[in-house]
Design an enzyme around this catalytic site. Structure first.
Site, PDB file in Angstrom:
ATOM      1  N   TYR A 163       0.211   0.059  10.545  1.00  0.00           N
ATOM      2  CA  TYR A 163      -0.147  -0.353   9.184  1.00  0.00           C
ATOM      3  C   TYR A 163       0.994  -0.028   8.227  1.00  0.00           C
ATOM      4  O   TYR A 163       1.394  -0.870   7.414  1.00  0.00           O
ATOM      5  CB  TYR A 163      -1.423   0.363   8.751  1.00  0.00           C
ATOM      6  CG  TYR A 163      -1.888   0.021   7.349  1.00  0.00           C
ATOM      7  CD1 TYR A 163      -2.356  -1.254   7.048  1.00  0.00           C
ATOM      8  CD2 TYR A 163      -1.858   0.980   6.334  1.00  0.00           C
ATOM      9  CE1 TYR A 163      -2.797  -1.567   5.768  1.00  0.00           C
ATOM     10  CE2 TYR A 163      -2.302   0.682   5.061  1.00  0.00           C
ATOM     11  CZ  TYR A 163      -2.758  -0.597   4.779  1.00  0.00           C
ATOM     12  OH  TYR A 163      -3.182  -0.914   3.501  1.00  0.00           O
TER      13      TYR A 163
ATOM     14  N   SER B 249       0.842  -1.197   0.000  1.00  0.00           N
ATOM     15  CA  SER B 249       0.000   0.000   0.000  1.00  0.00           C
ATOM     16  C   SER B 249       0.875   1.244   0.000  1.00  0.00           C
ATOM     17  O   SER B 249       2.011   1.216   0.503  1.00  0.00           O
ATOM     18  CB  SER B 249      -0.894   0.022   1.241  1.00  0.00           C
ATOM     19  OG  SER B 249      -1.523   1.278   1.406  1.00  0.00           O
TER      20      SER B 249
END
Length: 309
Positions: free
Chosen positions: A184, A158
């Site tokens: 994350y 990501s």
């Protein structure tokens, strides 16, 4: 080394990028394939004629998706199998049960910005799910991947990796206050580093690994963020799940990726290396493709999973 470009882009769909590709007789595994871009990646692979295993926590949901994929593609060799990436015993059971060569492994499953949580081993939940579980899965399947002779690993990362490098002295937030987005980001950086080191380490087995940013897609991944991810992506940059699965499908199947590994793709094309947050969904941080960091992550990951049952 030139940046790899393809005829595909932002609006391309998974079905479009696999059109005309024949993977009959090959086998593929897609983690987290019971919904979202995982399901659409599995559908695209099934459309090529590959035998596809949906590696999922919820087998009943996986079986429903497998049935739907068979109905839409005509491929009868689509099945669901249990896999919990936070449970080392589940990963071992999956890898021990695998028989025969494996041509494509898509490390797709993940969690985003979840509340603070740890596995039984004390591993931070996002690092464990997004990276460590997939690391254990890939290394456990190494023999099957090597047996294919031309296997590919696709790693869904990501742009969130630009939020944080791997913090080597505190990957589990033992000393830092827990921040869901930093956790994350760290896990997504680990995804890219894994692709870099896997390609180097397993080059003799003709195994390549590439990482990607699928784009901004509204799926179950956003369940901890109110269903809209970071909330900072303009509406015109939101993709459908079919578009979101395109880059994964491309890296898994395209002849253009033959022998190509250790790279990072956005919108079906390799993206540039950046030294500051790009402010867009493009760009890969230099620390995420650093070979020394990739080797260090591999050693750390191996140490963490060794001896765990």
């Amino acid at each position: 080394m030139s940046t790899l470009a393809t005829p595909f882009g932002f609006a391309s769909t998974a079905g479009e990028v696999v059109s005309g590709i024949d993977l009959s007789g090959r086998h593929a595994v897609v983690t987290g394939a019971s919904s979202g871009i995982g399901a659409e990646t599995a559908r695209a692979l099934a459309a090529t004629g590959a035998a596809v295993t949906l590696a999922v926590r919820d087998v009943a949901a996986g079986e429903r998706v497998a049935k739907d994929i068979t109905g839409s593609t005509g491929n009868q060799d689509v099945r669901a199998a249990h896999l919990d990436l936070t449970d080392p015993a589940s990963i071992t059971a999956f890898t021990n049960a695998w028989q025969g060569p494996l041509h494509v492994l898509v490390n797709n499953a993940g969690v985003m910005a979840c509340p603070e949580q740890y596995t039984e081993q004390g591993w931070e939940w996002q690092f464990a799910t997004n990276h460590l579980g997939h690391f254990a899965l890939a290394t456990g399947l190494h023999g099957a991947l090597a047996a294919d002779g031309n296997a590919r690993i696709v790693v869904v990362s990501s742009t969130g990796h630009q939020q944080s490098p791997v913090v080597w002295d505190d990957v589990n937030f033992a000393f830092r206050p827990y921040d869901p987005w930093l956790a994350y980001g760290q896990s997504k950086t680990a995804n890219v580093l894994f692709a870099v080191e896997t390609t180097r380490r397993w080059a003799g087995d003709n195994i390549t690994a590439n990482a990607l940013m699928p784009g901004a897609i509204y799926t179950n991944l956003q369940r901890h963020t109110g269903g809209r991810g970071s909330g900072r992506v303009p509406a015109e940059l939101i993709k459908t799940v079919e578009q979101g699965a395109a880059t994964s499908a491309l890296l898994a199947t395209s002849p253009l990726l033959e022998g190509v590994g250790g790279r990072y793709f956005v919108d079906c094309n390799e993206t540039e290396i950046v030294d500051r947050r790009s402010g867009t969904l493009h760009g890969v941080a230099r620390y995420a493709v650093d070979p020394a960091g990739a080797r260090r992550l591999w050693d750390l990951s191996q140490d963490l999973i060794t001896g765990v049952e």
